[in-house]
Design a protein around this motif. Structure first.
Motif, mmCIF file in Angstrom:
data_model
loop_
_atom_site.group_PDB
_atom_site.id
_atom_site.type_symbol
_atom_site.label_atom_id
_atom_site.label_comp_id
_atom_site.label_asym_id
_atom_site.label_seq_id
_atom_site.Cartn_x
_atom_site.Cartn_y
_atom_site.Cartn_z
ATOM 1 N N THR A 1 1.066 -1.224 -0.078
ATOM 2 C CA THR A 1 0.296 0.008 0.007
ATOM 3 C C THR A 1 0.798 1.420 -0.124
ATOM 4 N N HIS A 2 0.048 2.525 -0.643
ATOM 5 C CA HIS A 2 1.020 3.536 -0.144
ATOM 6 C C HIS A 2 1.303 3.914 0.886
ATOM 7 N N ARG A 3 0.381 3.228 2.125
ATOM 8 C CA ARG A 3 0.969 4.207 3.680
ATOM 9 C C ARG A 3 2.236 2.859 3.610
ATOM 10 N N THR A 4 1.976 1.760 3.286
ATOM 11 C CA THR A 4 3.931 1.187 3.888
ATOM 12 C C THR A 4 4.328 1.609 3.268
ATOM 13 N N VAL A 5 4.014 2.262 2.218
ATOM 14 C CA VAL A 5 5.819 2.994 1.158
ATOM 15 C C VAL A 5 6.036 4.397 1.828
ATOM 16 N N VAL B 1 6.912 11.927 -1.908
ATOM 17 C CA VAL B 1 5.771 11.487 -2.624
ATOM 18 C C VAL B 1 4.430 10.933 -2.395
ATOM 19 N N GLU B 2 4.817 9.642 -1.196
ATOM 20 C CA GLU B 2 3.676 9.493 -1.052
ATOM 21 C C GLU B 2 2.852 10.303 0.091
ATOM 22 N N VAL C 1 -6.885 6.619 1.660
ATOM 23 C CA VAL C 1 -6.807 6.155 0.360
ATOM 24 C C VAL C 1 -5.732 5.651 -0.027
ATOM 25 N N ARG C 2 -4.737 6.338 1.375
ATOM 26 C CA ARG C 2 -3.310 5.659 0.901
ATOM 27 C C ARG C 2 -2.902 4.143 1.797
ATOM 28 N N THR D 1 -3.008 0.831 -3.638
ATOM 29 C CA THR D 1 -1.195 -0.165 -3.818
ATOM 30 C C THR D 1 -0.533 0.615 -4.785
ATOM 31 N N LEU D 2 0.606 0.067 -4.858
ATOM 32 C CA LEU D 2 1.547 0.549 -5.294
ATOM 33 C C LEU D 2 1.063 0.014 -7.212
#
Ligand SMILES: Cc1cc2nc3c(=O)[nH]c(=O)nc-3n(C[C@H](O)[C@H](O)[C@H](O)COP(=O)(O)OP(=O)(O)OC[C@H]3O[C@@H](n4cnc5c(N)ncnc54)[C@H](O)[C@@H]3O)c2cc1C
Length: 292
Positions: free
Chosen positions: A78-82, A98-99, A107-108, A112-113
């Motif tokens: 997920t975006h949040r994990t990044v 960026v994230e 949403v994050r 997902t990536l």
């Protein structure tokens, strides 16, 4: 209204790939976080017979780094994990930056990536930053895997090189270079939404402070993410200075093909590309010079 479809939920990557192989001649879509797909399905822009839900494929949820091979991130990450990754904060801080400005936390948490990159929206934030980092994308089908530069993955507006029986499984970034840094910024009217335009810049300098390599990538400046190769040429082999930044800023819109829409005119977009190019090149250059 969302049209009827058959919902498929594979338990493994192999199972997902064989479902795509079975249904690639039908209308068949992958869904992961649904943060982009459900919007276009509700609008009736995407109608599908089969929906393959890969959100539960935890085998594609990873961030791994190796000094020789570089960074590998699985498609269902997920975006949040990044954003929260300590490893990325150290090795590729631009991805964390960026994230942190991509959509809302809600949403994050779910998007997902792989979904962001496969959606093929030229105003997406991750693709330009990753292309500036010289990333590759790994695509798999039940028959074979293939890896291509992310830059070549985007073919037209919301179109990618993905075949109907393939899915995005991984993003790969070469090892961080000792005196290179990347910066990204978008100009947006609504905070944490897609930008009017965005600019990612990677600058690599030598011991003498001369630019060895530069990669500048524009978002929402055409139908795909675009390399501003004219501006890159201005920088390579030169030492940083205000005049050089002005020249790079002037060159960047030359590679862009922005449109006029309700958010901004073409002329304004070209102006912002120029301003952001100067700022991002300066930021990346100053960070690179401090390293190594
Ligand atoms: C309010 C809001 C604000 C947003 N702001 C931003 C922003 O500022 N910047 C930005 O970049 N994005 C933004 N987005 C877009 C969004 O966050 C991403 O595009 C989203 O996270 C996509 O991931 P997903 O897993 O939800 O994909 P989904 O919606 O499930 O899928 C998107 C597309 O990718 C395909 N797909 C999904 N996974 C794969 C895979 N592994 N292989 C092949 N195809 C796949 C689907 O078939 C579909 O076509 C915003 C979205 C919303 C709702």
């Amino acid at each position: 209204m969302i049209h009827d479809f058959t919902y498929l939920r594979p338990g493994t990557l192999q199972e997902a790939l064989s479902m795509l192989a079975d249904h690639h001649k039908d209308e068949c879509k992958i869904i992961c976080g649904g943060q982009s797909l459900l919007i276009v399905m509700r609008q009736g822009l995407v109608v599908t017979d089969y929906l393959v839900d890969i959100k539960g494929l935890h085998e594609l949820n990873y961030i791994a780094y190796d000094e020789k091979q570089g960074l590998r991130m699985g498609a269902t990450t997920t975006h949040r994990t990044v954003e929260k990754s300590e490893l990325l904060k150290r090795k590729f801080p631009v991805l964390v930056a960026v994230e942190s400005k991509l959509a809302s936390i809600q949403v994050r948490n779910w998007g997902t990536l792989g979904g962001n990159l496969a959606h093929g929206d030229s105003s997406g934030d991750l693709a330009p930053a990753l292309i500036a980092l010289d990333a590759k994308i790994k695509l798999s089908s039940s028959k074979a895997d293939r890896v291509m530069p992310l830059e070549e993955f985007y073919t037209a507006l919301f179109e990618t090189a993905l075949n109907k029986d393939e899915m995005v499984v991984e993003v790969q970034v070469p090892p961080a270079r000792p005196r290179a840094a990347t910066a990204y910024s978008k100009f947006n009217l609504i905070e944490n939404d897609q930008g009017i335009v965005g600019v990612a810049a990677t600058v690599e300098v030598d011991q003498a402070g001369v630019c060895k390599d530069a990669r500048i990538v524009l978002s929402n400046a055409g139908v795909t993410p675009i390399r501003a190769k004219g501006a890159e040429k201005v920088l390579i082999g030169k030492k940083m200075g205000d005049d050089l930044l002005v020249k790079a800023g002037e060159a960047a819109p030359g590679d862009a093909d922005p449109v006029s829409d309700i958010h901004a005119s073409e002329e304004f977009r070209r102006h912002v590309i120029s301003v952001l190019t100067k700022r991002m090149v300066r930021q990346a250059w100053e960070q690179a010079a401090k390293l190594g």
